[in-house]
Design a protein around this motif. Structure first.
Motif, short mmCIF file in Angstrom:
data_model
loop_
_atom_site.label_atom_id
_atom_site.label_comp_id
_atom_site.label_asym_id
_atom_site.label_seq_id
_atom_site.Cartn_x
_atom_site.Cartn_y
_atom_site.Cartn_z
N ASN A 12 0.76 -1.31 0.18
CA ASN A 12 -0.18 0.12 -0.14
C ASN A 12 1.30 1.37 -0.01
OD1 ASN A 12 -2.22 -1.67 -0.08
ND2 ASN A 12 -2.99 -1.12 2.60
N PHE A 13 2.07 1.16 0.33
CA PHE A 13 2.63 2.05 0.17
C PHE A 13 3.45 2.70 -0.95
CE2 PHE A 13 2.44 1.33 4.84
CZ PHE A 13 2.80 2.45 5.00
N SER B 201 1.95 4.58 -3.79
CA SER B 201 0.93 4.96 -3.92
C SER B 201 0.79 4.49 -5.89
CB SER B 201 1.15 6.03 -4.34
OG SER B 201 1.67 7.01 -5.09
N HIS B 202 -0.57 4.89 -6.43
CA HIS B 202 -1.34 4.23 -7.35
C HIS B 202 -0.34 5.27 -8.65
CE1 HIS B 202 -4.81 2.55 -6.32
NE2 HIS B 202 -3.90 1.76 -5.46
N PRO B 203 -0.19 7.01 -9.01
CA PRO B 203 0.60 7.14 -9.43
C PRO B 203 1.81 7.00 -10.44
CG PRO B 203 -0.92 8.59 -8.31
CD PRO B 203 -1.60 7.29 -7.40
N SER C 226 -2.07 3.90 7.96
CA SER C 226 -2.06 3.33 6.85
C SER C 226 -4.01 2.55 7.60
CB SER C 226 -0.90 2.31 6.66
OG SER C 226 -1.09 1.63 7.17
N PHE D 171 -2.88 6.92 -0.49
CA PHE D 171 -2.29 6.05 -1.36
C PHE D 171 -2.02 5.21 0.01
CE2 PHE D 171 1.91 6.44 -0.35
CZ PHE D 171 2.57 7.81 -0.30
N ALA D 172 -1.87 5.18 1.05
CA ALA D 172 -1.20 3.67 2.01
C ALA D 172 -2.35 3.59 2.98
CB ALA D 172 0.30 4.36 3.28
N SER E 57 -6.30 1.54 -0.08
CA SER E 57 -7.00 -0.19 0.34
C SER E 57 -7.29 -0.58 1.35
CB SER E 57 -5.75 -1.45 -0.14
OG SER E 57 -5.00 -0.25 -0.92
N PHE E 58 -6.82 0.03 2.32
CA PHE E 58 -7.63 -0.26 3.68
C PHE E 58 -8.85 0.05 4.50
CE2 PHE E 58 -8.47 0.34 8.12
CZ PHE E 58 -8.13 -0.49 9.08
N GLU F 39 -10.66 0.59 1.78
CA GLU F 39 -11.69 0.40 0.52
C GLU F 39 -12.47 -1.56 1.41
OE1 GLU F 39 -10.04 -0.90 -2.93
OE2 GLU F 39 -11.50 -1.80 -4.15
N ASP F 40 -11.54 -2.12 1.81
CA ASP F 40 -11.84 -3.21 2.60
C ASP F 40 -12.46 -3.67 3.53
OD1 ASP F 40 -9.90 -4.34 0.63
OD2 ASP F 40 -8.16 -4.96 2.20
N SER G 18 -4.76 7.55 -5.79
CA SER G 18 -4.97 6.60 -5.49
C SER G 18 -6.12 6.62 -4.38
CB SER G 18 -4.13 6.14 -4.50
OG SER G 18 -2.28 6.24 -4.76
N VAL H 86 -9.61 3.71 -5.46
CA VAL H 86 -10.38 3.37 -4.68
C VAL H 86 -11.29 3.63 -3.96
CG1 VAL H 86 -10.80 3.29 -1.86
CG2 VAL H 86 -8.45 2.30 -3.50
#
Lengths: 591, 591
Positions: free
Chosen positions: A136-137, A139-141, B441, B482-483, B486-487, B489-490, B518, B522
């Motif tokens: 997760n660390f 980043s998407h970009p 995060s 970003f970090a 995802s968390f 989202e889950d 990011s 999500v």
């Protein structure tokens, strides 16, 4: 899966194959077999091409497409992910071992095998420590920027095969002058083969699907046909090379590929500088893991399945260890082949096992036919594949979205192009974390007032609200921690000092989710400084966990004011007290 | 200062001396002179002792206490900070150059001078780039833990001088066995001098102030007398050493100290490995800056003055460059001497200039008297000074306060004790930043419901609130980046999947201050997944800047639901719509 979990939950958790294996039916078998056949055909030219990109003999690409698939099928948590050699990881492999040995040498090959072993080991250790969240660390970009830049570098590095010249390097400053200097040495027959293949592949991507649609071919066969462009090109150019004896005209051919399955053996790694490869292996693991998980995630969501990042670490780790034990190099889940696998109807990782068998059959019986394959054909395959990864519109979107994302993505792209893949991905991580820390070190704060008659408090700069001069309501929009504590102190004292009529300050802590010892020091300092100025400090709407932390200290005894459950309550009560005091003062004066 | 700023704002900003110099009166002069006299007396033994701690000849300590004070007086923003050699920086100096050359050699001395130059350069560059905020990334517990551990190491490293034995090292595993092995070699006369001095100094700290108070001595002279313990001890033990010829009995003496002022010269740094010293210089600069700013901040707040961290970088940078040009070593603002300076009535940095003159006079005329000074006396001075920095209760407070702070402080202490100062401070920074990132995060999230009748929404786990099954209200207590994307989202999908009756999900974004690309990905993915399940996604209470970011994308068009200004509004309207739809359904059924 639910049933399997309840009967043998532990084992099935670590060996997902037990879960899907129980419910395996004849229908599933047929679906998996069809998908496996299609993926096998697609994977043959890809395996050869990516091995070439990594500077390795073509058979290494085939080896990396057998045992790793079986290992992933046993331990991976995605039902449809197809693992094997992929473009970006192949480039990173070449970049990692390129300065250790000359491509083609035995040491180079051994270093690639060692890299797979190290990478597999790192992934397994990360899995055992449940470090899947580390992905997760990135980043998407930063990931997209990295892949875009890698795509450009890969395409440029393959151009030499299409032109039939010699050039080396894995960064723009190395590649461009090399290619330019060799322009006079271009081999025309090679260029005809490579250029023709490029034109054909681009058409197969764009024009062919439209044509097939117009001809009334159903969707799935049309998709498969369009994806088989590389296989068709391989067959045609190999035939031409044999028929016209292109090798004699200077067209480089793949040459003899040893047939037979790879021997299972402990990797020969004695004497290799494994410490120097460790950082490269870590970066390869991270990038491979992130790419693979994002593909797996996307596909799983389409069928309402789930993937478990920590289990994916085991699956990919096992795949890489298997690769190193069978003479392969680092592998991960590939995007294009996974989508094909999914679209072709694969239901379980058994499709991966069957693909491995298919590649095994090719390795046993079909390698003699590869001798006449021109490398220009493979290079064209790579170029078309990676150019679809290049997405420069990302820069525009990032620019419009926000400066932080834009900085992260542009630095990642620039550094990857100019200094190489490892520096690029490392820079991307450091820059995006650094920017995040910098932003969180200067949190948003607002003076708030009541939206009249509602008891709601909002930023005075954005809303029409009611305030009073002797009561300052401040909202802090971030948890308080060491990096922003002094900033908050400076802001609070600055606002107070510019409002000499203030008697009470109320900090509204709705967004303060945590507090650390540095922030506590700062709260104490604010409290002391306000007391020196004859101003009382109050807190409102403190969350439970923060209150628990404060209770372990003597801060609440030192606090000059009170703690209020609701901010509105604080403003009402303190306002009333101020009014009463003023009235009392007036009364005293009159008496 | 306000007046000076308005007439020549620019220059005075970068040369604070212009501001206070304008308003300088005869009274200020007297106050500054008294403070300077007291600080000079206190500084002589300290300068000699800290030079010894750094492994340097005693005169280097004196040199580092002259020109740097003048440079800081010109450029520093604190009115009362006293700079010079300090304990922790001296230890860090010894640790940085200890493996480059043998203490006492010319190279060692030149390396110390170079370290001051590099450190000064780094501070000046940081000042020019306005990087003062970087100090905020050192958390308070990490600094305290580092100073505590350094204090222990320093005290142990000085024990050899008190025992009259030889031992080397700057970590516990080096120091302890060395000292233990030398127990048989203890020199008793040295132990008597050192032990006596230790006992006297401890008494001067604890017993003497009480005694003076009982004798009716006023506060200030009592404080000054108590602080002069080291000077008194120096005089007495020097006299004893001369009278009893302790040198002949094996008591180590300071020996001849060259008299005269240091020559001003470009540092002789040719051929020295400056690259190797760069990281050490950076850590010394950071620690020195943080220590100095926190002292300056504390003192300035007492007189409602301010210090400017970026200007402090210039002040300390100039002081270190001045130190290197006059044969000194790295300096910074010291805690004890600054407090003495402040308490003795210093009003402006002119007191620092006068202190420098005082030290200069001592260097010119009094060095012959230092020849008989026992090093055991100096070591005892250091031990007593640094033991006051050791605060192990910090561990207990951190343990009660929170696990993150405790981990950071205990790792810092352990690594500093076991691996050395540089590893310790680097570890402290990395661990505290890492823990912060890890926590952010996995942000706090809550399902919220209405506190009945108020329109306020609170966590259902902590408050008695009203909710309805077909509407899920979720609050995210952190900016989305970003970090943690995802968390989040889950968590959201997990909560939704466990509530099959949910028709609408409303994300309450009160604490979402920022959003990056990011997180946008999500949000899009959540929106898509919910739509696949027939659930509508809504957002409420989005802040202005976040809305601005979202408007640059097509997310708001893709969003299956709506954006509501207030969460209460969202719940009321959606609830009404659900009820109407259900009623309509019932009606249809009846027809």
């Amino acid at each position: 899966m639910t049933r399997a979990r309840s009967t043998r939950p532990r084992l099935a958790r670590y060996l997902p194959a037990l879960a899907w294996g129980r419910d395996y039916t004849r229908e599933t078998l047929v679906n998996d077999a069809v998908a496996a056949l299609i993926v096998t055909i697609m994977l043959i030219p890809q395996s050869l091409a990516y091995a070439m990109l990594a500077g390795l003999p073509p058979e290494v690409g085939l080896y990396a497409s057998m045992l790793p698939l079986v290992a992933y099928a046993l331990f991976g948590s995605s039902r449809t992910l197809a693992v094997g050699p992929v473009a970006v990881v192949s480039l990173m492999t070449a970049s990692a071992i390129g300065h250790l040995a000359a491509p083609g040498s035995l040491t180079y090959l051994q270093a690639a095998v060692l890299l797979a072993l190290l990478s597999g080991g790192i992934l397994l250790v990360m899995g055992a420590l449940r470090l899947g969240f580390l992905a997760n660390f990135l980043s998407h970009p930063v990931i997209s920027g990295f892949i875009t830049a890698s795509g450009i570098v890969i395409a440029l590095s393959q151009l030499k095969h299409v032109l039939g010249v010699q050039a080396a390097g894995s960064t723009l400053p190395e590649l461009l002058p090399g290619l330019f200097a060799q322009l006079a040495a271009v081999n025309v027959p090679t260029l005809l083969v490579g250029g023709g293949m490029l034109a054909f592949l681009f058409w197969a991507r764009a024009g062919l699907p439209r044509l097939l649609q117009r001809l009334g071919v159903p969707a799935l066969p049309a998709k498969v046909l369009a994806r088989s462009g590389p296989v068709f090109g391989v067959l045609v150019t190999s035939f031409l090379a044999w028929w016209l004896d292109l090798g004699a005209m200077g067209v480089a051919l793949v040459g003899e590929v040893p047939s037979g399955l790879p021997g299972l053996a402990l990797p020969q790694v004695a004497g290799l500088p494994w410490r120097e490869l460790l950082l490269s292996a870590l970066l390869i693991s991270l990038i491979g893991f992130v790419e693979s998980v994002s593909v797996g995630h996307t596909l799983a969501a389409r069928r309402r399945q789930k993937i478990d990042p920590n289990q994916e670490l085991f699956g990919l780790g096992a795949a890489n260890v298997a690769s190193s034990f069978s003479g392969g190099y680092p592998v991960t889940g590939g995007f294009a082949r996974s989508v094909v696998n999914f679209d072709a109807g694969a239901e379980t990782p058994a499709a991966g096992v069957m693909t491995a068998v298919g590649i095994g059959l090719v390795t046993l019986y079909f390698t003699p036919y590869l001798a006449y394959l021109p490398t220009a054909t493979l290079a064209a395959t790579i170029i078309v594949a990676v150019l679809s990864l290049v997405d420069l519109s990302l820069l525009g979107r990032a620019w419009r979205f926000g400066r932080s994302d834009f900085s992260a993505v542009s630095i990642t792209i620039l550094v990857t192009l100019l200094l190489g893949v490892e520096a690029g991905v490392a820079c991307g991580i450091v820059v995006s974390l650094g920017l995040h820390l910098y932003r969180s070190s200067r949190p948003h704060m607002a003076i708030v007032g009541e939206v009249p008659g509602t008891g709601h408090y909002r930023n005075i700069d954005r809303h029409q609200v009611a305030t009073r001069g002797d009561l300052l309501s401040l909202r802090i929009d971030e948890s308080l921690y060491f990096a922003n504590a002094s900033f908050v102190e400076d802001r609070v004292m600055d606002w107070v000092d510019r409002r000499p009529e203030v008697r009470h300050v109320i900090l509204m802590c709705t967004a303060v989710n945590e507090i650390d010892m540095s922030a506590l020091d700062v709260l104490e300092s604010i409290n002391r400084q306000l007391r020196d100025r004859g101003i009382t400090l109050h807190l409102s709407e403190i969350k439970g966990p923060v209150m628990d932390s404060l209770r372990t200290t003597d801060f609440l005894e030192q606090l000059s004011g009170r703690v209020f459950l609701s901010h509105h309550d604080a403003v009402c009560r303190l306002g009333r007290e101020l009014d009463e005091a003023r009235q009392a003062h007036v009364l005293n004066w009159e008496i």
